[in-house]
Design an enzyme around this catalytic site. Sequence first.
Site, PDB file in Angstrom:
ATOM      1  N   TYR A 251      48.645  -7.426  -0.623  1.00 44.52           N
ATOM      2  CA  TYR A 251      49.672  -8.133  -1.805  1.00 44.52           C
ATOM      3  C   TYR A 251      49.283  -9.664  -1.306  1.00 44.52           C
ATOM      4  O   TYR A 251      49.463 -10.288   0.108  1.00 44.52           O
ATOM      5  CB  TYR A 251      51.019  -7.488  -1.460  1.00 44.52           C
TER       6      TYR A 251
ATOM      7  N   TRP B  45      49.310 -14.091  -2.953  1.00 40.99           N
ATOM      8  CA  TRP B  45      49.118 -15.080  -4.206  1.00 40.99           C
ATOM      9  C   TRP B  45      47.898 -15.622  -4.157  1.00 40.99           C
ATOM     10  O   TRP B  45      47.276 -16.041  -5.056  1.00 40.99           O
ATOM     11  CB  TRP B  45      50.178 -16.098  -3.942  1.00 40.99           C
TER      12      TRP B  45
HETATM   13  P1  PGD Z   1      51.123 -16.863   0.653  1.00 37.51           P
HETATM   14  O1  PGD Z   1      51.628 -17.624   1.525  1.00 37.51           O
HETATM   15  O2  PGD Z   1      50.869 -17.626  -0.977  1.00 37.51           O
HETATM   16  O3  PGD Z   1      52.221 -15.701   0.459  1.00 37.51           O
HETATM   17  O4  PGD Z   1      53.875 -13.758  -0.104  1.00 37.51           O
HETATM   18  P2  PGD Z   1      52.275 -14.205  -0.021  1.00 37.51           P
HETATM   19  O5  PGD Z   1      51.485 -13.227   0.872  1.00 37.51           O
HETATM   20  O6  PGD Z   1      51.694 -14.234  -1.447  1.00 37.51           O
HETATM   21  O7  PGD Z   1      49.903 -16.097   1.259  1.00 37.51           O
HETATM   22  C1  PGD Z   1      48.559 -16.245   0.452  1.00 37.51           C
HETATM   23  C2  PGD Z   1      47.488 -16.209   1.357  1.00 37.51           C
HETATM   24  O8  PGD Z   1      46.396 -16.176   0.799  1.00 37.51           O
HETATM   25  C3  PGD Z   1      47.459 -17.455   2.302  1.00 37.51           C
HETATM   26  O9  PGD Z   1      47.688 -17.158   3.720  1.00 37.51           O
HETATM   27  C4  PGD Z   1      46.560 -18.175   2.049  1.00 37.51           C
HETATM   28  O10 PGD Z   1      45.704 -18.852   2.977  1.00 37.51           O
HETATM   29  C5  PGD Z   1      45.560 -17.284   1.557  1.00 37.51           C
HETATM   30  N1  PGD Z   1      44.262 -17.443   0.535  1.00 37.51           N
HETATM   31  C6  PGD Z   1      44.332 -18.736  -0.239  1.00 37.51           C
HETATM   32  N2  PGD Z   1      43.346 -18.580  -1.127  1.00 37.51           N
HETATM   33  C7  PGD Z   1      42.476 -17.536  -0.434  1.00 37.51           C
HETATM   34  C8  PGD Z   1      41.165 -17.092  -0.699  1.00 37.51           C
HETATM   35  O11 PGD Z   1      40.647 -17.674  -1.723  1.00 37.51           O
HETATM   36  N3  PGD Z   1      40.527 -16.170   0.063  1.00 37.51           N
HETATM   37  C9  PGD Z   1      41.415 -15.485   0.957  1.00 37.51           C
HETATM   38  N4  PGD Z   1      40.927 -14.538   1.768  1.00 37.51           N
HETATM   39  N5  PGD Z   1      42.699 -16.031   1.198  1.00 37.51           N
HETATM   40  C10 PGD Z   1      43.121 -17.093   0.572  1.00 37.51           C
HETATM   41  C11 PGD Z   1      54.522 -14.616  -1.113  1.00 37.51           C
HETATM   42  C12 PGD Z   1      55.947 -13.290  -1.139  1.00 37.51           C
HETATM   43  O12 PGD Z   1      56.724 -13.608  -0.166  1.00 37.51           O
HETATM   44  C13 PGD Z   1      56.551 -13.615  -2.491  1.00 37.51           C
HETATM   45  S1  PGD Z   1      55.685 -13.817  -4.057  1.00 37.51           S
HETATM   46  C14 PGD Z   1      57.918 -13.546  -2.730  1.00 37.51           C
HETATM   47  S2  PGD Z   1      58.555 -13.929  -4.111  1.00 37.51           S
HETATM   48  C15 PGD Z   1      58.861 -13.164  -1.549  1.00 37.51           C
HETATM   49  N6  PGD Z   1      59.767 -14.372  -1.310  1.00 37.51           N
HETATM   50  C16 PGD Z   1      60.583 -14.011  -0.130  1.00 37.51           C
HETATM   51  C17 PGD Z   1      61.819 -14.554  -0.107  1.00 37.51           C
HETATM   52  O13 PGD Z   1      62.410 -15.120  -1.235  1.00 37.51           O
HETATM   53  N7  PGD Z   1      62.609 -14.524   0.852  1.00 37.51           N
HETATM   54  C18 PGD Z   1      62.228 -13.731   2.285  1.00 37.51           C
HETATM   55  N8  PGD Z   1      62.586 -13.624   2.985  1.00 37.51           N
HETATM   56  N9  PGD Z   1      60.748 -13.352   1.760  1.00 37.51           N
HETATM   57  C19 PGD Z   1      60.238 -13.492   0.830  1.00 37.51           C
HETATM   58  N10 PGD Z   1      58.734 -12.996   0.899  1.00 37.51           N
HETATM   59  C20 PGD Z   1      57.885 -12.754  -0.296  1.00 37.51           C
END
Ligand code: PGD
Length: 793
Positions: free
Chosen positions: A129, A131
């Site tokens: 999972y 983004w």
């Molecule tokens: P990101 O930081 O976007 O968080 O959680 P999510 O895991 O989606 O992580 C994406 C990762 O992908 C980053 O570490 C980035 O470096 C890496 N990345 C980017 N591009 C690439 C690529 O091309 N290849 C590879 N291999 N890696 C890449 C988000 C999630 O957190 C979401 S959607 C929500 S809505 C939630 N919100 C909350 C909240 O409101 N409150 C709490 N306490 N916790 C939450 N967690 C949730």
Amino acid sequence: MPVPWIPSAPASPPADADSYADASPTTSHWGAFGVRHLPGGGIEPVPHPADPSPSPLLGGVPGALRHVTRIHRPAVRRGWLEHGSGPRERRADEPFVEVPWDEALDLAAAELDRVRREHGNRAVFGGSYGWASAGRFHHAQSQLHRFLGQFGGFTSSRNSYSNGTSYVLLPYIVGDPEMVLRGASSWPTITAHTELIVAFGGIPAKNVHVTPGGVTRHTTPGHLAALAARGTRVALVSPLRDDLPDGPATDWYPVRPATDTALMLGLAHTLLHEGLHDQAFLDRYTAGSDVFAAYVLGKTDGTAKDADWASAICGIPADRIRALARRMADARTLVTVTWSLQRAQHGEQPVWAGLALAALLGQIGLPGGGFGHGYGSMGDTGDTGPQTRLPHLPQGPNPVPDFIPCARIADLLLHPGESYDYDGARLRYPDIRLVHWAGGNPFHHHQDLGRLRRAFGRPDTVIVHETHWTATARHADIVFPATTALEREDFGGGRHDTHLIAMHRSADPVGEARDDHAVLAALAGRLGFGERFTEGRTPRQWLEHLYGEWAARTEGAPSFEDFWAAGEWQLPEQPAQQTRTLLADFRADPGAAPLTTPSGRIELASARIAALGLPDCPGHPAWLEPDEWPGAPDAARLPLLLIANQPATRLHSQLDTGAVSLAAKVAGREALQLHPADAAARSISDGDLVRVFNDRGACLAGAVLTGRVRPGVVRLPTGAWFDPVPGHEPPLCAHGNPNVLTADIPSSRLSQGCVGQHALVEVERYEGDPPPVTVRRPPVLLDSDGATSDRLP
Ligand code: PGD
């Protein structure tokens, strides 16, 4: 002295077309932009000229792109390299050995093969999972799922941390979730017709810059300005005043966190008791309104959910509740609920009760009235852009049927073989031996990170593809360095985007970083299905192929060459979307356009849910006390309610090393907002370093005193990179990640969504020498002779 802080970072100024013309086009989850190269090296993001409100997050891009935490070479945990795979009490306390690509790929392919042979494909967890980054071809999860599907399958994950609770609930009560998620009134319709918005969770402007895949035009800030100009009133129901930007005519209802459902029931009671509800609408369009009304009026349990009852729970005076209900009945009213409200224990209830409240008003399906879910939760809710399915990479089938709801990751790893409820079924966790993650950061997004750390110790092997040394990469055994979107060619756009953007490569890969596709193609080659995975195409040939197939069925689409040279194609408009809600046909004739619920109507009581007999999700909207809320027994010892919501200065944990996020840190840590009265009671001043704690863990943060939070509430946004201080169990995060504090329990046994939004905590001034933030440096990296890598700063 007041601490400068950015509650909602200011938008970047719109660009002019000339400065964009010499930049390389690209897009991101925070919008389309150009990359301009600066004379002495370095890059500058230039907003897309069509964007009226470019995202402030653009300012974080240059610093994150070349940050010292970028992963340069494949790396393997030393213990795994020396002793082989197997469970560990905890991963992440050892150095990594940087190895050549071929060696890392050989090790990973052999381990994937071993696990498949010895334990079967369901022992491989590939839910992955997250983004990742924008771009339709190099989408990390799509690439990984295609690879693992062809490998023979994998245990997958479903739903999201964003709105996973609603996604399970809504089919029971409205049928297609899109009816209320994206099919409610568009922003132009709202600004033209709505007289009163009752916004539970507000319309947080900080979130509207972000959309999966990006948008070229950020329109919501303009619509909010139009609301203000028209004088539309907004009833902001939130403990946080910043959940609605200044501008619109606002009445703030600073509700106690986690009690919106009680307030909704109190409003419903006034409507029913005073005969202000629309009985004809309930009779024609809903099922179960009698069950709901009997509960609200106290006929089923002896407790009338009147305004006085609601006031005692939610903290809003009873006369304000009654007055608001009367105003709602007297105006074209839109009831909205943000996704944050369902990211909580019993998260179904505010969504269902909000829908029931709107049904009582009888305006569902009318322009600018009724119910909407997610305005302000993301940039494209209420957007009028085209709804074209953009080209994307085919993932192919996954032969393994096992899956988990995504927020059950720690339970999956800790409790193999155990059964649990989900969406009316009883499921069992498979025994996972290998975790393969690309494009997500569970050590950001999951709750109770101390528990997740134990869970990540259980599998034999963890493989992670990452761009940066995030906490998840630091908990892996084999780490593959991934390129960022700027370092490869792609195309991208969001769900309602106005443009398909050609994403030109604008920077060289850092170190030896490779695209996820290249990594997986090399693994597939070693495992005997390289040709099937790549279909013999280079990434550029894939782009031409996917675009070509899509263009052939899309009227007016230019050739790939012309699209690529122009850097974008503006998608055809669909004007009908602008005025009709998806429920308009249903409203016109519910017999001819029934919903896909069992009754064909909006279900204010659901016999299907009631039949499941779940104590945490009964058959109609109800007030259920969560374990952690200001009225809970534990609040005597942990008297503050933490709201861990989305950050204004980065996307989740992405860009946390960029300038915008760093500028908002206080005392070098994530900023914690608290009310001056709560601060005074604890001798905390603006800018002080504080410790936020409960039984699950603790983190350090920098105090920001503000009257814009309700007393008794503190806000610490998500996304500060997890930085556990060695030797602390439960964990102490030196940087301010709130997920050390949140609970890893499901929203309910119906949906199994995440509950990250709220936790009971206490806060104290931190005395003594604070542990440094270390996560903004790479971990200890060794070369193959065991010497410390010379790249360390
Ligand atoms: P990101 O930081 O976007 O968080 O959680 P999510 O895991 O989606 O992580 C994406 C990762 O992908 C980053 O570490 C980035 O470096 C890496 N990345 C980017 N591009 C690439 C690529 O091309 N290849 C590879 N291999 N890696 C890449 C988000 C999630 O957190 C979401 S959607 C929500 S809505 C939630 N919100 C909350 C909240 O409101 N409150 C709490 N306490 N916790 C939450 N967690 C949730």
